[in-house]
Write a protein that holds these residues in place. Sequence first.
Motif, short mmCIF file in Angstrom:
data_model
loop_
_atom_site.label_atom_id
_atom_site.label_comp_id
_atom_site.label_asym_id
_atom_site.label_seq_id
_atom_site.Cartn_x
_atom_site.Cartn_y
_atom_site.Cartn_z
N ALA A 224 58.28 28.27 -4.72
CA ALA A 224 59.73 28.43 -4.90
C ALA A 224 60.43 27.09 -5.07
CB ALA A 224 60.31 29.18 -3.71
N ASP A 225 59.92 26.05 -4.41
CA ASP A 225 60.57 24.73 -4.46
C ASP A 225 60.42 24.06 -5.82
OD1 ASP A 225 61.38 24.97 -1.85
OD2 ASP A 225 59.57 24.03 -1.04
N TYR B 82 66.04 27.36 -9.63
CA TYR B 82 66.50 27.48 -8.27
C TYR B 82 66.96 26.15 -7.69
CZ TYR B 82 63.72 31.73 -8.86
OH TYR B 82 63.18 32.90 -9.34
N ALA B 83 66.97 25.11 -8.51
CA ALA B 83 67.38 23.79 -8.02
C ALA B 83 68.84 23.84 -7.54
CB ALA B 83 67.22 22.75 -9.13
N GLY B 84 69.09 23.27 -6.37
CA GLY B 84 70.44 23.21 -5.84
C GLY B 84 70.85 24.42 -5.04
N LEU B 85 70.01 25.45 -4.99
CA LEU B 85 70.35 26.65 -4.22
C LEU B 85 70.01 26.45 -2.75
CD1 LEU B 85 69.04 29.51 -6.56
CD2 LEU B 85 71.38 28.65 -6.37
N GLU B 86 70.68 27.21 -1.90
CA GLU B 86 70.33 27.21 -0.49
C GLU B 86 68.93 27.77 -0.31
OE1 GLU B 86 71.99 25.97 2.02
OE2 GLU B 86 73.72 25.35 0.80
N LYS B 87 68.31 27.38 0.80
CA LYS B 87 66.91 27.75 1.03
C LYS B 87 66.72 29.27 1.03
CE LYS B 87 63.20 27.25 4.41
NZ LYS B 87 62.82 26.69 5.73
N ASP B 88 67.62 29.98 1.72
CA ASP B 88 67.46 31.44 1.82
C ASP B 88 67.64 32.11 0.46
OD1 ASP B 88 67.01 31.19 4.50
OD2 ASP B 88 69.07 31.68 5.09
#
Length: 322
Positions: free
Chosen positions: A134-135, A140-146
């Motif tokens: 996921a990382d 998904y860059a800049g999104l919160e972890k959840d």
Amino acid sequence: EEEAELASAAPRGAPRGGAHMRSLRLLAVAVLAVAAAQEEEEEEQDPTKYFENRLTFVNGVKEKGANPYPHKFQTSMQLPDYVAKYESIGSGEMSADGGVGLAGRIATKRAGGKGLVFFDVVGDGAKVQVFASADKFSDYAGLEKDEKAARFSALMSTLKRGDIVGVRGTPGKTKRGELSLFPTQMLLLTPCLHMLPKVPPGSSGLADKETRYRQRYLDLIMNPTTRSTFITRTRAINFLRRFLDMHGFLEVETPMMNAIPGGATARPFITKHNDLNLDMYMRIAPELYLKMLVVGGLDRVYEIGRLFRNEGMDLTRSLAET
């Protein structure tokens, strides 16, 4: 590797002692157990129900205004070329090449921990592991972890065994030396609506002969040796054609239907010419027309084509042979 991924995801300043590592191990085991249970439940599902669920998924994508069968995905190379080019990478190392695009069919899918999913993608007789984290996904860059984890899980849940996917990312090898592609993007190109058969442990592929010969596409998906047989046959015919061409022979095509069965002794297939109101026979041999061409002055002729004989058949002999 899975524990290291979980450890790196822990909040900064969290204790790194033995108790913390034991907690991480328990968490990893729990995540793997849940993922494995979900995959096992899906594999044990009734094939009809599986088809209905996949059809519902495809229709749902259409209702949202998206295309479940994207028109185009740009690949950089075929899977065999990828293996040949990056096989020399050392264990645990990454290539400097980025944005490498591959496409293929998902042969296996397995969860590897929190935010990790492994795929085996096959195509053109080669296999490449996809190490999805996921990382690493650029979307998904800049999104919160959840939120990142939720979006990643949602995407992974749509990818099933048998699906054709497009993958773009960085080539590399895991610490265990497995050649992989570490994706920054994954796109479902063609959903597989039907459940692929499960291969028992120790088996080389689909074994049921009835299924293999009635559903050749499934035989090709499940049994790599079948693909090799197809390729060998084509190469043999191509070699024969080149050999005859080199020696001055002319390849021709003769009629497939004749007014009389001739050229050999065999029971023919009978069909109907509607305009002429005439019974016709599928050819059982091309000799008569080839001899006519020789009489006409074409001394060296040959034909590679179908013959139809309405006689006995088995697994090695078809009613229509080349």
